[in-house]
Structure formats: structure tokens, C-alpha cells
Design an enzyme around this catalytic site. Structure first.
Site, PDB file in Angstrom:
ATOM      1  N   ASN A   7       0.880  -1.161   0.000  1.00  0.00           N
ATOM      2  CA  ASN A   7       0.000   0.000   0.000  1.00  0.00           C
ATOM      3  C   ASN A   7       0.923   1.218   0.000  1.00  0.00           C
ATOM      4  O   ASN A   7       1.501   1.578   1.021  1.00  0.00           O
ATOM      5  CB  ASN A   7      -0.876  -0.030   1.259  1.00  0.00           C
ATOM      6  CG  ASN A   7      -1.924   1.052   1.254  1.00  0.00           C
ATOM      7  OD1 ASN A   7      -1.846   1.995   0.460  1.00  0.00           O
ATOM      8  ND2 ASN A   7      -2.894   0.940   2.134  1.00  0.00           N
ATOM      9  N   ARG A  78      -2.484  -2.211  -3.552  1.00  0.00           N
ATOM     10  CA  ARG A  78      -3.726  -1.469  -3.369  1.00  0.00           C
ATOM     11  C   ARG A  78      -3.606  -0.225  -4.245  1.00  0.00           C
ATOM     12  O   ARG A  78      -2.734   0.619  -4.018  1.00  0.00           O
ATOM     13  CB  ARG A  78      -3.889  -1.065  -1.908  1.00  0.00           C
ATOM     14  CG  ARG A  78      -5.050  -0.135  -1.729  1.00  0.00           C
ATOM     15  CD  ARG A  78      -5.193   0.308  -0.303  1.00  0.00           C
ATOM     16  NE  ARG A  78      -6.397   1.109  -0.187  1.00  0.00           N
ATOM     17  CZ  ARG A  78      -6.433   2.300   0.387  1.00  0.00           C
ATOM     18  NH1 ARG A  78      -5.347   2.824   0.899  1.00  0.00           N
ATOM     19  NH2 ARG A  78      -7.553   2.971   0.444  1.00  0.00           N
ATOM     20  N   HIS A 167     -12.968   2.515  -0.766  1.00  0.00           N
ATOM     21  CA  HIS A 167     -13.033   1.452   0.256  1.00  0.00           C
ATOM     22  C   HIS A 167     -13.649   0.180  -0.315  1.00  0.00           C
ATOM     23  O   HIS A 167     -14.183  -0.653   0.429  1.00  0.00           O
ATOM     24  CB  HIS A 167     -13.902   1.858   1.472  1.00  0.00           C
ATOM     25  CG  HIS A 167     -13.275   2.860   2.389  1.00  0.00           C
ATOM     26  ND1 HIS A 167     -14.013   3.761   3.113  1.00  0.00           N
ATOM     27  CD2 HIS A 167     -11.982   3.097   2.713  1.00  0.00           C
ATOM     28  CE1 HIS A 167     -13.206   4.511   3.846  1.00  0.00           C
ATOM     29  NE2 HIS A 167     -11.950   4.128   3.602  1.00  0.00           N
ATOM     30  N   ARG A 228     -11.824  14.697   7.580  1.00  0.00           N
ATOM     31  CA  ARG A 228     -12.568  15.168   6.398  1.00  0.00           C
ATOM     32  C   ARG A 228     -13.997  15.525   6.775  1.00  0.00           C
ATOM     33  O   ARG A 228     -14.625  14.822   7.562  1.00  0.00           O
ATOM     34  CB  ARG A 228     -12.604  14.073   5.317  1.00  0.00           C
ATOM     35  CG  ARG A 228     -11.271  13.853   4.665  1.00  0.00           C
ATOM     36  CD  ARG A 228     -11.321  12.679   3.684  1.00  0.00           C
ATOM     37  NE  ARG A 228     -10.223  11.782   3.932  1.00  0.00           N
ATOM     38  CZ  ARG A 228     -10.203  10.496   3.619  1.00  0.00           C
ATOM     39  NH1 ARG A 228     -11.239   9.937   3.021  1.00  0.00           N
ATOM     40  NH2 ARG A 228      -9.163   9.758   3.887  1.00  0.00           N
ATOM     41  N   GLU A 370      -8.294  -5.724   4.644  1.00  0.00           N
ATOM     42  CA  GLU A 370      -8.049  -5.366   3.235  1.00  0.00           C
ATOM     43  C   GLU A 370      -6.829  -6.099   2.680  1.00  0.00           C
ATOM     44  O   GLU A 370      -6.826  -6.501   1.525  1.00  0.00           O
ATOM     45  CB  GLU A 370      -7.860  -3.849   3.123  1.00  0.00           C
ATOM     46  CG  GLU A 370      -9.175  -3.110   3.249  1.00  0.00           C
ATOM     47  CD  GLU A 370      -9.015  -1.604   3.380  1.00  0.00           C
ATOM     48  OE1 GLU A 370      -8.660  -1.153   4.485  1.00  0.00           O
ATOM     49  OE2 GLU A 370      -9.239  -0.900   2.397  1.00  0.00           O
TER      50      GLU A 370
END
Ligand code: AMP
Length: 390
Positions: A7, A78, A167, A228, A370
Site C-alpha cells: 500500500n 492497493r 473502500h 474530512r 483489506e
């Protein structure tokens, strides 16, 4: 099969080596401050590597210590943005790398870093099969009514401005786990999944497929997140622009200074919950805003899926914060949802039901993974490609 899961961020690289057959993690790590020169601050800071290639040398050394003579079979990346082209994980070649690079304008912070990671590996291990697993891919099934913004068509045709969703790897993995827990074929899973981490999104699943999701053109839309803002009136941006704010200032405000941090002064849910319990009214307001926003989305997505058969919580907050789940659950009485206080507050790493027997919709907690999903997707792509392994 041994898969290195990467990642890659602009200045960091997270890695894990997974044995796909046994689902085990052989080693993992995080390399930070890539390309930041000797910018170590404070005592004991390790100097960052010069670039992604040098970071990869550090990964290689760490892996070698654990694997010894055993060799990696493949690398799974990813990749944040797959645009409209990628609806599945793909075996990477030069053309695919360039296609990911062409999507840079849609994910300027992420895709360039992914490409750097891919190229560094291709140079170091030219025969290593590499697979790209896209964060957007699971949402390629969104119907047009869900992915369109109500703006002139030219914004979509000229700039690709539409809702993509993110996601996806987590939502797909959790969909399968939740369906298994309910003893349902995944094709019959109609439900709502709330992935609540530092980034947060909620997805509506019909027949096991994504039919709506709260993140949009970028991961900024939707829920209140760690830093966010999620949804707001776009006119606020126009207003700030007219007041003299630069594009960079607005970007930083909405992506890094808002959400829980903006409301409560802290982006970490644990700290916000603790502060609220100690009587901090800003923290209490942040929790109220975040849980109310999510509850509204869940109500909307219950409609989108034609009646959810389950509500699922996952990721750091979803899996661990019984206090936040309680706040959301309290607002869902109109859907006949009722959490079991005892089951909800139990600590466990297992997928489980946390609603009462009387709850009209079962509520589940399902841990996401993940890296496992990326490793498994990578192995499946490599096996089906017929490529002989190194
Ligand atoms: P993630 O991005 O999935 O790693 O999730 C990070 C978020 O999960 C942060 O807001 C953490 O405060 C929150 N989190 C992690 N562990 C816990 C916990 N035990 N209780 C409450 N929140 C937690």
C-alpha cells in the site's frame, strides 16, 4: 502462495507478506518519510529512504530476514483509483501501469505513488507477477442514478466528474463475511455496510453488489471522518474562494482540518469519546453530528436496497467503538433496529451479531482485512492467468 501486499503512499509504504493458503501474516511493516531527505525530527528518528526504490530495498531486507530462502510468488498493490475502466483486479503490464498513471488527475495524491511502487518492483524483480486491486472497482456496479451528479454532462464527458466510491476492497470482503455469518448466499445479501475508520464510507448492497456508496468523486464526500468534512453545501467553497481562500487552503481545510478534528479538536475516535464522557461539549457535538449523519445514510440506503437484511459495522471505529455504535443505533428505532447492550459492549475480534432477537434488522460487527482481500485477489488473478510462478 506468498504474496507481498503493498500500500504505497506518496511518502510512505505499508507492506505485508501473506501466506494465502493459511491466511497468515508472515511479516509486515511501514516505511515512512520517503523522499524527505534527512528530515528526521527529534531523537531517534530514522532517516527516510530517498525514493520508493530505496524503500523497497528496506522492504526486501525485512522480508528476507523472515522468509530466508523462501521466495515471494507475487505482489498485490492497493491502487486507489481504477476510474471507469477497472472493475476487477488485473495483472499489471506496461499498458496497465500507464492506464493507472492516466488516472493520476482523479487521485493526485494516491495513484502516482501506486505507480512509483509498481515501477520500483518491476525494476527490482522483473519477472514478479504484479496485480492491481482497485479501491473503486467494487463500486463499478453503481447504477447511473447513483453515480451521476446533477451538473452539465460536459463535466462528466470532459473531466470524468462522477461518483466513483472508495473502500471497495473492504466493502466487498465484509459483504462476503457478513453473508456467511447470516448463512446467506452472497447473491442474496441486501444490506448496508458502514466502514468507519479514519476515512469512513457507507455502502448499499443489493444482491451482494454495490448500488450506492457515500464517497463520490473523491473520498471527501459523505460521512463525517477523522479529518474530512464529508457532505457540505458546495457554495461554502465558492464563498471561501470569494473571501480569498486559495484552492490549496480549501483542500487542506476540508481534507485535513475538518471532521472530528474540526469539530472536537481531535481526529481520534477514542479520544473524542473519552472527552465527551468527561463532559467536553465540543466532543459531544462531534459525536452527535457524525452519528446523525451516518444514521441518515443508513435510512436512505435501507430504501436503496429495498429493505436491508443486515446493518454491518466494520473498520477501526465500527469494530471497536461500542459507544459510537450505540449513538447510531439509538437513532435507528424507526427501522426497528435494536442493539443488545451486552452484546454490543463485548470485546471480540470475531464477526458477530450485536442486535437483540427482536431487532427487525440484524446488526453485525465484521472485522475487515483489506490486506487479506488483496492477497487473495492477487493469488486468484495470478492463478487464472496461467503465469508460471517465479
Ligand atoms: P482505521 O482507519 O480503520 O485504523 O480506524 C482508525 C479509527 O478507529 C480511529 O478513530 C481510532 O480512534 C478508532 N479506534 C481504534 N480502536 C478503537 C477502540 N478500541 N475504541 C474506539 N475507537 C477505536
Amino acid at each position: 502462495m506468498l504474496v507481498l501486499v503493498i500500500n504505497s503512499g506518496s511518502s510512505s509504504l505499508k507492506f505485508q507478506v501473506r501466506d494465502v493458503a493459511s491466511h497468515s501474516i508472515l511479516t509486515e511493516g511501514l516505511i515512512e518519510k520517503i523522499g524527505m531527505g534527512n528530515g528526521g525530527e527529534g531523537d531517534g528518528e530514522i532517516e527516510g529512504p530517498r525514493d520508493h526504490a530505496e524503500a523497497l530495498e528496506q522492504v526486501d531486507a525485512a522480508i528476507h530476514e523472515v522468509l530466508g530462502d523462501r521466495k515471494l510468488d507475487a505482489v498485490g498493490h492497493r491502487v486507489v483509483h481504477g476510474g471507469e475502466r477497472f472493475g476487477e483486479p488485473v495483472l499489471i503490464d506496461n499498458e496497465i501501469t500507464r492506464a493507472i498513471e492516466r488516472l493520476n488527475p482523479l487521485a493526485p495524491l494516491h495513484n502516482p505513488a501506486n505507480v512509483l511502487g509498481i515501477r520500483a518492483i518491476a525494476r527490482k524483480w522483473p519477472d514478479m507477477p504484479q496485480v492491481a486491486v482497485f479501491d473503486t472497482a467494487f463500486h463499478r456496479t453503481l447504477p447511473e442514478q447513483a453515480w451521476r451528479y446533477a451538473v452539465p454532462d460536459s463535466l462528466y464527458t470532459n473531466h470524468g466528474i462522477r461518483r466513483y466510491g472508495f473502500h471497495g476492497t473492504s466493502h466487498e470482503y465484509v459483504t462476503h463475511q457478513a453473508a456467511a455469518l447470516l448463512d446467506l448466499p452472497v447473491e442474496e445479501f441486501d444490506g448496508v455496510i458502514a466502514h468507519l475508520g479514519n476515512g469512513a464510507s457507507v455502502t448499499a448492497l443489493r444482491g451482494g453488489k454495490s448500488v450506492d456508496t457515500s464517497m463520490g468523486f473523491t473520498p471527501l464526500e459523505g460521512l463525517v471522518m477523522g479529518t474530512r468534512s464529508g457532505d457540505l453545501d458546495p457554495s461554502i467553497l465558492v464563498f471561501l474562494g470569494r473571501t480569498g481562500w486559495s484552492t490549496e487552503d480549501i483542500d487542506s481545510l476540508l481534507n485535513r482540518e475538518s471532521g472530528l478534528r474540526g469539530l472536537a479538536g481531535n481526529n481520534d475516535m477514542r479520544s473524542v469519546v473519552e472527552a465527551s464522557e468527561a463532559g467536553d461539549s465540543r466532543a459531544a457535538t462531534a459525536l452527535a453530528v457524525a452519528s446523525y449523519r451516518l444514521a441518515k445514510y443508513i435510512g436512505g440506503y435501507h430504501v436503496a436496497v429495498g429493505g436491508a437484511k443486515a446493518l454491518v459495522f466494520t473498520a477501526g471505529i465500527g469494530e471497536n467503538s461500542h459507544q459510537f455504535r450505540t449513538l447510531v443505533g439509538e437513532k435507528l428505532g424507526a427501522l426497528g433496529i435494536e442493539l443488545d447492550a451486552g452484546l454490543n459492549s463485548e470485546r471480540s475480534k470475531e464477526a458477530r451479531v450485536i442486535s437483540t432477537a427482536a431487532s427487525l434488522i440484524p446488526v453485525l460487527v465484521v472485522p475487515t482485512d483489506e490486506e487479506r482481500a488483496i492477497a487473495e485477489a492477487t493469488a486468484a488473478v495470478v492463478n487464472s492467468s496461467g503465469r508460471s510462478l517465479t
